[in-house]
Design a protein around this motif. Structure first.
Motif, PDB file in Angstrom:
ATOM      1  N   TYR A  32      38.744  39.414  53.468  1.00 47.07           N
ATOM      2  CA  TYR A  32      40.178  40.169  53.398  1.00 47.07           C
ATOM      3  C   TYR A  32      40.919  39.726  54.544  1.00 47.07           C
ATOM      4  CZ  TYR A  32      37.781  42.864  49.607  1.00 47.07           C
ATOM      5  OH  TYR A  32      37.224  43.467  48.692  1.00 47.07           O
ATOM      6  N   ASP A  36      46.733  40.865  53.187  1.00 43.40           N
ATOM      7  CA  ASP A  36      46.357  41.126  51.485  1.00 43.40           C
ATOM      8  C   ASP A  36      46.717  42.372  51.212  1.00 43.40           C
ATOM      9  OD1 ASP A  36      45.384  38.454  51.808  1.00 43.40           O
ATOM     10  OD2 ASP A  36      43.119  39.136  51.915  1.00 43.40           O
ATOM     11  N   VAL A  38      45.253  44.910  48.030  1.00 49.49           N
ATOM     12  CA  VAL A  38      43.989  45.288  47.328  1.00 49.49           C
ATOM     13  C   VAL A  38      44.241  46.437  46.372  1.00 49.49           C
ATOM     14  CG1 VAL A  38      41.363  45.820  47.676  1.00 49.49           C
ATOM     15  CG2 VAL A  38      42.555  44.572  49.393  1.00 49.49           C
ATOM     16  N   LEU A 107      41.827  41.612  44.403  1.00 54.40           N
ATOM     17  CA  LEU A 107      42.696  40.983  45.747  1.00 54.40           C
ATOM     18  C   LEU A 107      43.971  40.430  45.529  1.00 54.40           C
ATOM     19  CD1 LEU A 107      42.707  40.440  48.760  1.00 54.40           C
ATOM     20  CD2 LEU A 107      41.077  38.428  48.045  1.00 54.40           C
TER      21      LEU A 107
END
Length: 114
Positions: A32, A36, A38, A107
């Motif tokens: 990660y 990012d 999620v 992701l």
């Protein structure tokens, strides 16, 4: 800002079963990255010790970490993937102020940034 999540990403669950988390920092690098996004399935425990999850501890500190615990759940260890960071161990009275919020399922990364 808002993020539009395609229905196909939800499987057979509704949008209410998920939340979105923006990663800050690099403690979970290289999986990660800072910035990012999620998609997290809400659940109040991990499926197994060593699973990556979103947790809150000390009633206010939220984190995305690999979560380990003993069979009696008398302690919880939150492990960063980036070896530059130290694990966080929660035990004793503090365990009552630690809970799992969910498990990452998707992701979402903006590659234009890189």
């Amino acid at each position: 800002g808002a993020i539009d999540i395609p229905e196909s990403w939800l499987g057979r669950k509704s949008k209410e079963n998920f939340f979105v988390l923006r990663v800050t920092g690099d403690s979970m690098y290289p999986i990660y990255l800072d910035g990012d996004v999620v998609l997290v399935l809400k659940q109040n425990e991990t499926d197994y010790s060593g699973q990556i999850a979103v947790a809150i501890y000390d009633d206010e500190c939220a984190t995305l970490k690999k979560i380990e615990y003993d069979s009696a759940r008398s302690w919880v260890r939150m492990l960063p993937i980036n070896m530059m960071y130290s694990p966080i161990t929660i035990e004793g009275e503090r365990i009552e102020h630690c809970k799992i919020l969910g498990i990452p399922k998707k992701l979402i990364r903006n590659i234009e940034k890189y």
